[in-house]
Design an enzyme around this catalytic site. Structure first.
Site: not given
Length: 432
Positions: A50, A53
């Site tokens: 991600c 993230c």
């Protein structure tokens, strides 16, 4: 000498980063098995692939350092959802990165912007008392300076206070809650009937009226936003719970054109001058980030422009013509309220399918641009599974067809062969 200086600076940066990262504990599936009733944890659930993230990582470390320096009782942690599936399932994570607070065996989900100030404020808000007491005029003034929206219960114990505390326990993730006595209120606040719940915002205040406003929690959820302000995608999503429509000016705030400024001022004037007329039905604000809106309309949005969004149904309204005057704007808002202007979009089956296709295409485009190898892997996996199913189906179907195929009729051939043999034998005898 210069090279040595650079080495020292680089080493100092690495040591500083390592020290900050040390404040964040990596958690696994054993976390929930350890009794932690007295502990408070702020946890990030992430996935290695991600990109959002990865962008949050330095912010997360900074928040950990900030909370540690303030002596906060909140522990900071993070967990990889792909490696610790049990923990991700326990927290019911549906998107990354997910941010949540554990306090007294209750999980509070953070839905605000992924910034240091936003996350730190969330941690301080949830970790403290649900309702904070303002015991002096100075404390009340300080609270009004710090918080643009201030909910205050005024009076002694009562059923209204019980309802207020119950609403605060659920909505503490969004805003602060206070209580006070009448004598600490500002002189301009003349509240005649007690007990009462008041909200101070936009330079004024008004009180909750059960007969007119209905459920207290729903009223707080509607009124926890300013009358007109800059809205980001996280806040816009949260506004969906308020039940109000959102009147938006979509602008480029970094390089504002005259029309952008005009739309902002026009919408702010409507929010202020016609508050009594529209505040029960509309939130007002302006947006610079258009990603959420473009996902809603499934296409590019012109900037600057005006629109009204119905977040409860994923619908939106566009002005039927150009908005040049205040009367044009008011006619547009009234047209939305009396259904003269058609709502576009929605959450019907066709719209959900179109939105799923649009989001999938955008997600794959983003993945291919940032991680081409991962994109190829994600795209090839379902194709490989489909090919495998086709091969298995073909392999099972062909023997089945052969088993049901009728054997060839050879009796006629055998008869013909026997008759030919007899004729040959007769011809041989005549020759002898």
């Amino acid at each position: 000498m210069v090279a040595g200086g650079h080495s020292v600076v680089l080493l100092a940066a690495v040591v500083s980063l390592a020290a900050v990262s040390a404040f964040v504990e990596e958690l696994d599936d054993t976390f929930m098995k350890t009794p932690r009733a007295e502990e408070m944890w702020l946890i990030q659930v992430y996935a290695p692939w991600c990109s959002f993230c990865r962008q949050l990582d330095p912010v997360w470390n900074t928040v950990a350092s900030e909370l540690r320096s303030l002596g906060s009782p909140v522990n900071m942690g993070k967990t990889d959802a792909t490696a610790n599936t049990g923990l991700a399932k326990e927290f019911q994570v549906r998107g990354y990165p997910a941010i949540l607070m554990l306090k007294n065996d209750v999980t509070y989900n953070y839905q605000g912007p992924r910034t240091k100030d936003g996350i730190t404020d969330f941690a301080n808000r949830v970790s403290g008392p649900v309702v904070r007491a303002l015991t002096s005029h100075q404390l009340f003034q300080h609270a009004m300076m710090r918080h643009q929206v201030l909910f205050v219960y005024i009076g002694a114990s009562s059923p209204l206070k019980v309802n207020y505390v119950a609403a605060a326990k659920e909505l503490i993730v969004h805003t602060y809650f206070f209580c006070a006595t009448r004598d600490v209120l500002p002189k301009a606040a003349t509240i005649s009937t007690l007990p009462a719940v008041a909200v101070f915002k936009d330079g004024t205040y008004f009180t909750y009226d059960e007969e007119q406003d209905g459920n207290l929690k729903a009223w707080i959820n509607r009124e926890r936003f300013l009358g007109f302000f800059k809205i980001d995608s996280y806040t816009l999503y949260a506004m969906g719970d308020s039940g109000k429509l959102v009147a938006l000016a979509l602008v480029d705030d970094r390089n504002p054109s005259e029309k952008s400024i005009w739309y902002k001022n026009l919408l702010e004037k409507a929010a202020t001058d016609y508050k009594e007329l529209y505040s029960r039905d509309f939130h007002f604000g302006y947006m610079e980030d258009r990603d959420y809106i473009e996902g809603l309309v499934m296409g590019e949005v012109a900037v600057p422009s005006l629109m009204v969004v119905n977040l409860s149904s994923d619908g939106y309204f566009l002005p039927p013509g150009s908005v040049e005057t205040e009367e044009d704007l008011l006619d547009f808002l009234n047209g939305v309220l009396d259904n003269r202007i058609e709502c576009q979009g929605g959450n019907g089956f066709t719209q959900r399918f179109r939105r799923f296709t649009y989001d999938t295409r955008n997600t794959l485009t983003s993945i291919f641009s940032q991680a081409p190898l991962l994109g190829c892997l994600l795209l090839s996996f379902p194709l490989a599974v489909l090919c495998l199913f086709c091969a298995m189906y073909y392999k099972l179907r062909v023997p089945d067809e052969l088993d049901h195929q009728e054997p060839p009729d050879t009796s006629r051939d055998r008869g013909a062969t026997s008759q030919g043999d007899q004729q040959k034998m007769v011809a041989d005898k005549k020759a002898d």
